[in-house]
Write a protein that holds these residues in place. Structure first.
Motif, PDB file in Angstrom:
ATOM      1  N   GLU A 472       0.858  -1.176   0.000  1.00 10.78           N
ATOM      2  CA  GLU A 472       0.000   0.000   0.000  1.00 10.78           C
ATOM      3  C   GLU A 472       0.898   1.230   0.000  1.00 10.78           C
ATOM      4  OE1 GLU A 472      -2.412   0.817   3.373  1.00 10.78           O
ATOM      5  OE2 GLU A 472      -0.757   0.848   4.810  1.00 10.78           O
ATOM      6  N   GLU A 490      -5.210  12.840  -7.386  1.00  8.48           N
ATOM      7  CA  GLU A 490      -6.601  12.439  -7.640  1.00  8.48           C
ATOM      8  C   GLU A 490      -6.652  11.290  -8.639  1.00  8.48           C
ATOM      9  OE1 GLU A 490     -10.848  14.470  -9.051  1.00  8.48           O
ATOM     10  OE2 GLU A 490      -9.052  15.711  -8.808  1.00  8.48           O
ATOM     11  N   GLN A 493      -5.342   7.953  -7.007  1.00 10.30           N
ATOM     12  CA  GLN A 493      -6.256   7.381  -6.002  1.00 10.30           C
ATOM     13  C   GLN A 493      -7.478   6.748  -6.655  1.00 10.30           C
ATOM     14  OE1 GLN A 493      -6.115   9.551  -1.837  1.00 10.30           O
ATOM     15  NE2 GLN A 493      -6.100  11.129  -3.435  1.00 10.30           N
ATOM     16  N   LYS A 494      -7.898   7.286  -7.812  1.00  8.92           N
ATOM     17  CA  LYS A 494      -9.023   6.688  -8.543  1.00  8.92           C
ATOM     18  C   LYS A 494      -8.621   5.372  -9.202  1.00  8.92           C
ATOM     19  CE  LYS A 494     -11.622  10.897  -9.644  1.00  8.92           C
ATOM     20  NZ  LYS A 494     -12.048  11.822 -10.739  1.00  8.92           N
ATOM     21  N   GLU A 495      -7.401   5.337  -9.743  1.00 12.37           N
ATOM     22  CA  GLU A 495      -6.962   4.166 -10.507  1.00 12.37           C
ATOM     23  C   GLU A 495      -6.407   3.048  -9.639  1.00 12.37           C
ATOM     24  OE1 GLU A 495      -4.115   5.517 -13.329  1.00 12.37           O
ATOM     25  OE2 GLU A 495      -5.575   6.660 -14.527  1.00 12.37           O
ATOM     26  N   HIS A 496      -5.910   3.387  -8.441  1.00 18.37           N
ATOM     27  CA  HIS A 496      -5.221   2.389  -7.620  1.00 18.37           C
ATOM     28  C   HIS A 496      -5.760   2.426  -6.187  1.00 18.37           C
ATOM     29  CE1 HIS A 496      -2.307   1.804 -10.859  1.00 18.37           C
ATOM     30  NE2 HIS A 496      -2.241   3.116 -10.958  1.00 18.37           N
ATOM     31  N   PRO A 497      -6.541   1.428  -5.799  1.00 22.63           N
ATOM     32  CA  PRO A 497      -7.097   1.400  -4.440  1.00 22.63           C
ATOM     33  C   PRO A 497      -6.027   1.367  -3.348  1.00 22.63           C
ATOM     34  CG  PRO A 497      -8.144  -0.233  -5.862  1.00 22.63           C
ATOM     35  CD  PRO A 497      -6.981   0.296  -6.613  1.00 22.63           C
ATOM     36  N   ASN A 498      -4.810   0.915  -3.679  1.00 26.40           N
ATOM     37  CA  ASN A 498      -3.749   0.824  -2.669  1.00 26.40           C
ATOM     38  C   ASN A 498      -2.888   2.085  -2.618  1.00 26.40           C
ATOM     39  OD1 ASN A 498      -2.545   0.388  -5.166  1.00 26.40           O
ATOM     40  ND2 ASN A 498      -1.058  -1.099  -4.391  1.00 26.40           N
ATOM     41  N   ARG A 500      -2.860   6.032  -1.465  1.00 25.99           N
ATOM     42  CA  ARG A 500      -3.600   6.952  -0.598  1.00 25.99           C
ATOM     43  C   ARG A 500      -2.752   8.178  -0.310  1.00 25.99           C
ATOM     44  NH1 ARG A 500      -5.705   5.536   5.565  1.00 25.99           N
ATOM     45  NH2 ARG A 500      -6.998   7.398   5.872  1.00 25.99           N
TER      46      ARG A 500
END
Length: 744
Positions: A472, A490, A493-498, A500
């Motif tokens: 992560e 932005e 964070q939209k393309e990769h859930p891991n 942040r």
């Protein structure tokens, strides 16, 4: 025909020449002739020697041929002699007389010899091969380092003469009284030992300034070739010399065990039959035993001795006990001393490890020892010849296979899960691949201010190239102003859930920013990472995790390279540059470092947080990074806190990344920054005075603190054991560290 005379020596009434010769074909053979000044033949003795280094350079592989030679012939002072070498129809004539030999020995001549060595065809061929493999830029870097080496502060033999005990000091050692006078049993396995070498070893023991010792020698030479005639004379001269004629060769382990059974001393010293020991060695051992009464294992620094027994070279100045370095290479070797009760506990040498029997024995002793002492002085001269592993590792491949087995046996006893042990950067250097337990989540914590392009390169190199993917990313936004940076956040964070982003709203404080990011991290392990890094080796995360999963390890660092493939970080030595600095800065990744240390997994006092893996539990236990160290030395301080828990800080060389930090970037460029830097230096010194004053245990006091290349200490500028001058920082030191954010 190509040839070179490497060494010319006058010994009493003879000249000895060491060198090599070869023709276009590896099958070609050279013939020799010696003539006097009237060109009449002179009787000489020639012995062929292996020169696998020459074979490798000129023929690209090692042939089972003797390309080297040792030639000895009678010499009368004032006269001139000629050596004639013939090979494949070509002939060379080399002149020798007293004037020419004296000239060869001069400092100026040695420098010219080095220059000529760099300019001959052998060097050209090596340079071309290096260029083809690594590129022109790498060759330029390596050449620059070679040229710089011509003007090293000292030749080792000169350095040794300046640092060895004087006759007055040796006399004082003979008169010294110890509260405890341990009996030292010198255990020597012998096998068909040349008479001269055996005499030199025994004579070096008889010259010891400490006299409470015994020699226990077991001779495994075949019947009719025993050394009894010589040994009997020595035993009659001094009853402390005891021997046993075995009548057969029991192997190196069996012969050594036979000698061990003769030992009755408080401590046992292991020695080889053809090496020598300087006269102050046993005194230093007895002194250490008295200063450290609980010590069970002692080892010293060492160097190599040429076949004539006159020249010393290639000193190995070692760190204090370094368990991970020991699994990379048998760096301990000689002088090795073990207390008798520990020897009885671990048992003797094991036949199945012949060739690396001492390596296996050292592992078992150090595993069981309560206290291990290192004497940072050269107390052993290891005789070096082409057939020995000390100078030609490929000549005893079985020894290195046995060494790999000894390392695996060590891991099994210690409960460490290792998949395999394989050849490292060279023969005798080992690389361990550890088994990964499960697939724990690793939180990659990256502080960032603008520079979204650099950040993207860093993150994508891990996402797309790393063989370990349970990651992560916690990016700590730190006062960016470029709109493109926030657009990048932005998008990612939209393309990769891991992926942040968390926002730090206060001023810059590297420690506080990383601690803030760690508070959001969910991983079992943290990887602190700079945003100007890029993964090179796909297995890097696995390499670091393999070490970090061990119970005894708290931190793991990586090898970091600048963009031109030179080293930016290969571990940290406390004391470099005054406080702390990286090792081997500027060395090209393809160059050899000091005893291959840049490519050996090992323990250091610290590693850089530009790429640092640590257990999350350990990070929390010590309170994270110390926030009073806002900019400088916070990563070194963190390593010191973790070490204070009894955890190791490991450097993993096969975890490799680029770190694009500028080599010429100024550390501090305003009066305010300089004052802050000095204040943080003073704070670090106040927290960790012992290591600053007494030296880094993973470095050797005989090596310089002014360079990062492990060169010999400059005796004119750096006295050995000289404490660091702290006065320059005293005015900056706080009366009490505020401890903010620091629970250590």
């Amino acid at each position: 025909m190509k040839y070179k005379i490497d060494v010319v020596r006058i010994r009493e009434n003879s000249i000895t020449l060491n060198g090599w010769v070869l023709g276009k074909s590896p099958e070609s053979r050279a013939t020799f002739r010696v003539e006097d000044e009237k060109h009449k033949p002179v009787k000489f003795k020639a012995v062929s020697t292996r020169r696998d280094d020459v074979s490798q350079i000129y023929f690209k592989k090692v042939y089972d041929r003797d390309f080297g030679f040792d030639i000895r012939f009678p010499y009368e002072r004032g006269k001139t002699y000629w050596l004639l070498i013939r090979c494949e129809g070509r002939q060379a004539k080399i002149k020798f007389n007293e004037e020419l030999i004296a000239k060869r020995a001069s400092v100026a001549h040695k420098r010219m010899e080095k220059i000529r060595d760099l300019m001959n065809m052998e060097t050209v061929r090596v340079a071309v091969d290096f260029w083809k493999e690594h590129g022109l830029r790498a060759l330029v870097v390596k050449s620059r380092h070679k040229l710089a080496g011509l003007d090293n502060d000292y030749d080792y033999s000169e350095w040794y003469d300046l640092t060895k005990p004087t006759q007055e000091e040796l006399a004082a050692q003979r008169e010294a009284k110890f509260a405890f006078r341990p009996l030292l049993s010198v255990v020597i396995p012998a096998y068909k030992t040349p008479e001269r070498y055996l005499r030199e070893m025994l004579d070096s023991i008889l010259e010891q300034t400490y006299d409470n010792w015994e020699v226990c020698l077991a001779d495994g030479s075949p019947k009719g070739q025993s050394l009894e005639r010589i040994l009997k004379k020595y035993a009659q001269k001094d009853p402390r010399i005891r021997y046993q004629i075995l009548g057969e060769n029991l192997g190196i382990a069996g012969n050594t065990n036979a000698a061990l059974q003769m030992a009755s001393g408080d401590f046992v010293i292991l020695a080889d039959h053809d090496d020598t020991i300087p006269p102050h060695a046993f005194y230093e051992v007895a002194k250490t035993v008295n200063e450290h009464p609980d010590c069970q294992v002692i080892y010293s620094d060492e160097d190599k001795l040429d076949m004539d027994g006159r020249a010393l070279f290639d000193p190995h100045f070692k760190p204090d006990f370094n368990p991970d370095l020991l699994t990379s290479v048998n760096y301990i070797c000689h002088l090795f001393v073990v207390r008798r009760d520990l020897l009885e506990q671990v048992g003797g040498f094991r036949q199945e490890f012949d060739g690396a029997q001492d390596y296996d024995f050292i592992f078992r002793c150090t595993e069981a020892a309560g206290e291990i002492c290192h004497i940072p002085k050269v107390l052993y001269h290891w005789r070096c010849h082409q057939g020995s592993t000390s100078s030609n590792p490929e000549s005893k491949m079985y020894a290195f296979e046995a060494g790999a087995g000894a390392i695996m046996a060590h891991y099994e006893r210690m409960g460490i899960k290792a998949e395999k042990v394989e050849k490292g950067v060279d023969y005798g250097i080992y690389r361990t691949r550890f088994a990964i337990q499960g697939e724990p989540l690793i939180s990659v914590i990256i502080p960032n201010k603008d520079h979204s392009g650099d950040l993207d390169t860093c993150v994508r190199s891990l996402m797309e190239r790393s063989t370990y993917q349970n990651l992560e990313f916690v990016v700590v936004e730190n006062n960016s102003t470029d709109p493109a940076t926030f657009a990048y956040y932005e998008k990612m964070q939209k393309e990769h859930p891991n992926f942040r982003v968390v926002t730090w709203k206060e001023g810059f404080n590297y420690s506080a920013i990383n601690n803030f990011g760690a508070s959001f991290a969910k991983g079992e392990y943290f990887l602190l990472l700079n945003n100007d890094t890029e993964l090179i080796e796909p297995d890097s995360i696995r390499e670091m995790l393999g070490f970090c999963q061990r119970e005894d390890v708290g931190i793991v660092g990586a090898r970091l390279l600048y963009g031109d493939d030179t080293i930016q970080h290969a571990g940290v030595v406390v004391g470099f540059g005054g406080i702390a600095g990286h090792t081997f800065i500027g060395l090209h990744k393809a160059e050899n470092s000091y005893f291959h240390r840049a490519m050996c997994a090992q323990d250091y006092s610290a590693v850089t947080a530009a790429c640092m893996m640590t257990k999350a539990s350990v990070f929390r236990q010590v309170g994270g990074l110390s926030t009073e160290l806002a900019v400088a030395f916070n990563d070194i301080d963190y390593c010191m806190k973790v070490r204070a828990l009894g955890k190791l800080v490991v450097y993993a060389p096969y975890a490799c990344l680029y770190h694009y930090e500028s080599k010429s970037r100024g550390l501090e460029d305003t009066p305010e920054k300089v004052e802050r830097f000095n204040r943080e230096v003073a704070m670090f010194i106040k927290k960790w005075p012992d290591i600053i004053m007494h030296g880094d245990p993973y470095y050797n006091p005989n090596l310089t603190l002014r360079k990062s290349n492990f060169a010999l200490r400059d005796l004119l500028k750096e006295k050995i054991g000289e404490p660091y001058d702290l006065s320059v920082y005293e005015k900056f030191a706080p009366k009490e560290a505020d401890g903010k954010g620091d629970t250590a």
